[in-house]
Design a protein around this motif. Structure first.
Motif, PDB file in Angstrom:
ATOM      1  N   PRO A  75      -9.519  45.520 -28.407  1.00  0.00           N
ATOM      2  CA  PRO A  75      -8.511  44.626 -28.997  1.00  0.00           C
ATOM      3  C   PRO A  75      -7.495  45.367 -29.867  1.00  0.00           C
ATOM      4  O   PRO A  75      -6.322  44.964 -29.954  1.00  0.00           O
ATOM      5  N   LEU A  76      -7.910  46.444 -30.490  1.00  0.00           N
ATOM      6  CA  LEU A  76      -6.991  47.214 -31.329  1.00  0.00           C
ATOM      7  C   LEU A  76      -5.867  47.800 -30.477  1.00  0.00           C
ATOM      8  O   LEU A  76      -4.695  47.785 -30.885  1.00  0.00           O
ATOM      9  N   GLU A  77      -6.211  48.296 -29.293  1.00  0.00           N
ATOM     10  CA  GLU A  77      -5.178  48.818 -28.386  1.00  0.00           C
ATOM     11  C   GLU A  77      -4.214  47.700 -27.983  1.00  0.00           C
ATOM     12  O   GLU A  77      -2.998  47.928 -27.878  1.00  0.00           O
ATOM     13  N   GLN A  78      -4.740  46.494 -27.779  1.00  0.00           N
ATOM     14  CA  GLN A  78      -3.874  45.356 -27.438  1.00  0.00           C
ATOM     15  C   GLN A  78      -2.922  45.036 -28.590  1.00  0.00           C
ATOM     16  O   GLN A  78      -1.731  44.777 -28.369  1.00  0.00           O
ATOM     17  N   GLN A  93      -2.829  52.177 -36.324  1.00  0.00           N
ATOM     18  CA  GLN A  93      -3.057  53.526 -35.804  1.00  0.00           C
ATOM     19  C   GLN A  93      -4.106  54.268 -36.642  1.00  0.00           C
ATOM     20  O   GLN A  93      -4.921  55.019 -36.098  1.00  0.00           O
ATOM     21  N   THR A  94      -4.092  54.051 -37.934  1.00  0.00           N
ATOM     22  CA  THR A  94      -5.118  54.657 -38.795  1.00  0.00           C
ATOM     23  C   THR A  94      -6.495  54.104 -38.441  1.00  0.00           C
ATOM     24  O   THR A  94      -7.479  54.857 -38.347  1.00  0.00           O
ATOM     25  N   ILE A  95      -6.563  52.801 -38.226  1.00  0.00           N
ATOM     26  CA  ILE A  95      -7.832  52.177 -37.834  1.00  0.00           C
ATOM     27  C   ILE A  95      -8.301  52.761 -36.502  1.00  0.00           C
ATOM     28  O   ILE A  95      -9.476  53.116 -36.343  1.00  0.00           O
ATOM     29  N   ARG A  96      -7.377  52.888 -35.539  1.00  0.00           N
ATOM     30  CA  ARG A  96      -7.730  53.439 -34.230  1.00  0.00           C
ATOM     31  C   ARG A  96      -8.209  54.880 -34.350  1.00  0.00           C
ATOM     32  O   ARG A  96      -9.218  55.261 -33.770  1.00  0.00           O
ATOM     33  N   ARG A  97      -7.489  55.679 -35.121  1.00  0.00           N
ATOM     34  CA  ARG A  97      -7.867  57.090 -35.291  1.00  0.00           C
ATOM     35  C   ARG A  97      -9.271  57.205 -35.889  1.00  0.00           C
ATOM     36  O   ARG A  97     -10.107  57.973 -35.416  1.00  0.00           O
TER      37      ARG A  97
END
Length: 172
Positions: A75-78, A93-97
């Motif tokens: 869901p983060l990519e979405q 992006q920080t959360i994804r990294r």
């Protein structure tokens, strides 16, 4: 003659007693050695079983951590793909990294388990040994400095020596 026979009998008796004593001591030491060996084998088997249990535990925990991380990343990519959320993209992006970094750590745990079971595939490629070792050693210099220590790395290998390594696995 009688006295001589008595002395011979006494000598033979003492000799038999000594032989019996030595035989008993030898047998007793052998029994103790066998008992120690059995205890060591039992301890070794227990340690091997504990190691297997530890490995299974790490695999199970790793899978339990991996699943929610992948469910967060999808869901983060979405969200990152939505134009209307452009203002919070740096935060996303920080959360994804950080989620990917955590997923990498979980995958490393799984790699350790595969390595222990002999099922880890290596992707070897030629690496310049001297440069590689200097780079790896250099990563520890900041740790040394923060502890008010000096790190010196000396690599006594010619600069043209190459080795086949899976650098990712070696670093892990």
């Amino acid at each position: 003659k009688r006295r001589k026979r008595q002395m011979q009998s006494l000598g033979a008796g003492v000799l038999l007693l000594l032989l019996g004593s030595f035989s008993f001591l030898f047998w007793q030491r052998r029994q103790l050695a066998l008992q120690r060996l059995k205890v060591e084998q039992s301890q070794r088997a227990q340690l091997e079983e504990l190691d297997r249990m530890k490995s299974r535990f790490f695999v199970q925990v790793s899978h339990e951590l991996r699943t929610p991380l992948t469910l967060v990343l999808g869901p983060l990519e979405q969200l990152l793909g939505q134009e209307r959320l452009r203002g919070i993209h740096p935060t996303l992006q920080t959360i994804r990294r950080n989620a990917r970094r955590q997923l990498d750590r979980v995958n490393e745990l799984l790699d350790i388990s595969r390595l222990e079971s002999g099922k880890l595939d290596l992707t070897n490629r030629p690496i310049a040994l001297r440069g590689y070792l200097m780079r790896i050693g250099g990563t520890f210099s900041s740790v040394a400095e923060s502890n008010q220590q000096r790190l010196e790395l000396e690599v006594n290998a010619p600069s043209d020596v190459t080795v086949l390594l899976d650098t990712d696995k070696v670093e892990k």
